[in-house]
Design an enzyme around this catalytic site. Structure first.
Site, short mmCIF file in Angstrom:
data_model
loop_
_atom_site.label_atom_id
_atom_site.label_comp_id
_atom_site.label_asym_id
_atom_site.label_seq_id
_atom_site.Cartn_x
_atom_site.Cartn_y
_atom_site.Cartn_z
CG ASP A 410 -58.29 12.38 -53.46
OD1 ASP A 410 -58.08 13.22 -52.58
OD2 ASP A 410 -57.82 12.46 -54.61
CD GLU A 463 -60.31 16.07 -50.97
OE1 GLU A 463 -59.47 16.96 -50.76
OE2 GLU A 463 -60.26 15.30 -51.93
#
Length: 733
Positions: A410, A463
């Site tokens: 993330d 990401e």
């Protein structure tokens, strides 16, 4: 410590006692336990609340230990050599227990462990830090208990507290292992299931009760205690793991279903999901499932992205072994399991990682690097070897202890740039004066290289929303070393384009074609994730213009175009039937969409996704060359006026698939496309089919591309392309 009628050699020196009574002693084992004296030896123990303590030496009758004040008991022995003994403790009310003395055991971390921790290279950190149930065979029998170890280099003293000692830090102080910053103690009689924390005493006199950073199980929020855990789970997925590690995922089908475990069907446990969710994912034809973060997090509204227990699957949905069983159930059905992993930042909860030992430890000490102001979180100090070790070992932990097949990392962009979401004056440049976070880059490279060295078939997915070069390039070539990267640009452009009314789309044609300019610069996954259906953005259904029929047609067209576009694909839960409302973590998905008013439209979208997934794995042209330019050719990219798109996908074995999309509101009854290959093309997917609640136009099952040249190509085919639809045609061999 003074006591009448007790020989001075048995007493505790005043300096030691002052440190022990304030939990600031670095070597309580030097006072408690067995110790040699000039005339023999002495055993000391502190048992708070005990009425009587007896010493039982192997081969002898128990003897009473003498109380010398403050619940400390001593006994003199004539032996000069270490002896085997145990303590018989009688508590108020008469209850008696017999247990070994934890202060006579050697440290559970060896010199090699300490060296590797100091170097930041202990790849199996979870095996030496945290709480571990241990069994020792002694002449008095098997001793079972739990060793506790924690890294707190700036603490004045540390103790473990729990129900087993009345949460009193004076009962079980820990020893510092040299200058390593690690504190350790073994506590006999503490078993799996016990709740505990670490009482950390700072140099300014403050006591901090902290959850264990390495806890493998925690209390369910809002409770914050750590739990001693021991797994007896027996895996059944050796065949899956062997196949996974020998698979070339670049050239394999990957259709990923992103899931928030708490809201797919609200209230289900890991055990229940192992039945219902697994069956659903298999039926829908996905190859992988991706869980939003399952590591423990105190606030459900963070969706798991503010982690306090990096080594503990959330207790909201069950035990760690029940989570193992969920992963195992997916593997038994041929489904890979990915997990969101959050190494960028952590919350400021006072009982967790923030200022863990009274100082900035896991976070950078300068707020300009140690805080993410927009998110109200702390940022890891990636330049500190022990912190990098904590995170790299954590990545391995999820793969080894839970057989996870990959980590979606993330917020990578927030790690790469020192000025990410920061104003001037709120960030510090690197040693070269630049904005690149060099230490974070080093950490990401180390993490990726370590994961892939140990588990060659495991995936790491970034990401990352910027144009940072080489995100998926090997670390040996200076890249970050990720297996794949989310294509955030494609997602944003595509959703913006489909949100336009068809009458306006001709003015936005470059938004739908631009992705192919950079499609092969990285190894991309095309995501439509949870972030696109929350916070007022509206659901996919709500974004689509027009009435319900047109919304459903738009969703079907987009998804079929997405499945055919170069790159693997990911779809968030509920999007597979175009859920009508925004997603919320606090309730179930809108399953009623499939059965209520206009349910045929949502059922049609779901059936399309199911069919696409099953056909996708049978179409090598759609996945064997996802990441190389030789797997794609435009057929029609410049007809903005009619909103027509067409392209070819080329398989590694010579397979050909033609994808045609009419993104406008007008059907094209006879539209001619130039093709490099002639022959018969078989219709394998039509989003306008009545089976999917489309218009049901009668399209030819097979069309022939003749030798008549068109658009500079030697062959051509004329097709009926209904409004708001996508078709796939396969070249017959």
């Amino acid at each position: 410590m003074n006591s009448p009628n007790v020989p001075e050699r048995l007493l505790i020196a005043d300096g030691d006692w002052q440190l022990l009574s304030t939990c600031r002693h670095h070597d309580p084992h030097g006072v408690y336990g067995w110790h040699h004296t000039e005339s023999g030896s002495v055993v000391r123990t502190r048992q708070i609340g005990a009425e009587r303590v007896q010493l039982h030496v192997e081969g002898r009758e128990p003897v009473d230990m003498q109380p010398i004040g403050d619940d400390v008991y001593v006994a003199a022995l004539p032996d000069t050599n270490s002896v085997a003994y145990e303590l018989i403790i009688t508590w108020s009310g008469g209850a008696t227990v017999t247990r070994a003395d934890g202060y006579c055991f050697l440290p559970t971390l060896g010199e090699t462990d300490i060296h590797l921790i100091n170097e930041g290279r202990h790849e199996r950190l979870w095996e030496v830090l945290g709480a571990r149930v241990r069994r020792y065979d002694t002449v008095l029998g098997t001793v079972i208990g739990t060793s506790f170890a924690v890294w707190a280099p700036n603490a004045a003293g540390v103790a473990v507290i729990g129900d087993f000692n009345g949460w009193n830090p004076s009962q079980t102080p820990m020893r510092a292992l040299g200058s390593s910053g690690v504190w350790e103690v073994f506590v006999p009689g503490v078993y799996a299931g016990e709740v505990y924390k670490f009482a950390i005493h700072t140099h300014d006199g403050t006591r901090l009760d902290k959850a264990d950073p390495m806890a493998r199980l925690t209390e369910a929020p809002p409770a914050t205690g750590s739990i001693v855990a021991e797994s007896d789970y027996r895996w059944r997925d050796s065949g899956w793991l062997e196949q996974r590690d020998s698979t070339d995922w670049d050239a394999s089908p990957m259709s990923i279903y992103e899931v928030h475990l708490g809201s797919w069907k609200y209230g289900l446990s890991y055990a229940e999901l192992a039945d219902e969710l697994v069956d659903y994912v298999v039926d829908m034809g996905y190859t992988h499932v991706e869980f939003m973060p399952v590591a423990e997090h105190p606030f459900g509204g963070s969706w798991g992205y503010q982690v306090t227990g990096y080594y503990a699957p959330s207790s909201r949905w069950g035990t760690a072994d029940e989570f193992r069983a969920l992963v195992d159930a997916f593997h038994a059905r041929g489904i890979g399991v990915l997990v969101d992993w959050v190494p960028a930042h952590f919350p400021k909860d006072e009982w967790a990682l923030a200022r863990f030992d009274g100082s900035a430890l896991y976070e950078h000490p300068d707020w300009r690097r140690g805080e993410q102001l927009d998110w109200g979180t702390c940022v890891f100090d990636f330049g500190r070897p022990e912190v990098r070790n904590f995170l790299v070992a954590n990545a391995l932990y999820w793969l080894e202890e839970f057989h996870i097949d990959g980590l979606r990392v993330d917020a990578v962009a927030s790690m790469l740039y020192l000025d990410y979401s920061r104003k001037e004056g709120e960030w510090l440049p690197n040693i070269h004066g630049g904005r690149e976070h060099l230490e974070a880059v080093q950490f990401l490279q180390e993490m990726n290289a370590t994961v892939h060295r140990h588990h060659p078939g495991a995936l790491t997915i970034a990401e990352e929303s910027t144009s940072w070069p080489g995100v998926t390039a090997p670390t040996t070539e200076g890249g970050l070393g990720f297996s794949m990267k989310w294509n955030m640009g494609w997602m944003n452009d595509t959703l913006r384009y489909f949100g336009e009314d068809p009458i306006n789309r001709s003015w936005h044609h470059n938004e739908i074609t631009f992705s192919l300019v950079y499609a092969f610069s990285e190894k991309f996954i095309l995501p439509i994730s949870h972030d696109e259906v929350v916070h007022g953005k509206g659901s996919l259904w709500e974004r689509m213009p027009g009435d319900s029929w047109n919304k459903a047609a738009g969703a079907r067209t987009l998804l079929a175009y997405m499945w055919a576009h170069p790159g693997k694909q990911l779809l968030f839960q509920g999007l597979e039937w175009a859920q009508t409302s925004e997603w919320s973590e606090s309730r179930s998905l809108d399953w009623g969409n499939l059965f209520g008013w206009e349910g045929e439209y949502h059922t049609g979208v779901r059936d399309l996704v199911r069919d696409m997934n099953h056909r996708y794995v049978d179409e090598p042209a759609l996945y064997t060359r996802d990441f190389t330019g030789d797997g794609f050719d435009w057929v029609k990219a410049d007809d903005a006026e009619n909103n027509i798109l067409a392209f070819l996908r080329h398989g590694a074995g010579g397979e050909e698939l033609l994808c045609v999309s009419n993104l406008g509101g007008t059907s094209q009854l006879s539209y001619t496309f130039g093709l490099p290959v002639g022959g018969d093309w078989e219709l394998v997917l039509n989003t306008d089919s009545a089976d999917y609640a489309g218009a049901g136009n009668d399209l030819s099952a097979v069309v022939h591309a003749d030798d008549y040249g068109w658009d500079g190509k030697p062959h051509s085919v004329t097709l009926h392309v209904p409004a708001m639809s996508t078709q796939w045609y396969r070249l017959r061999g």
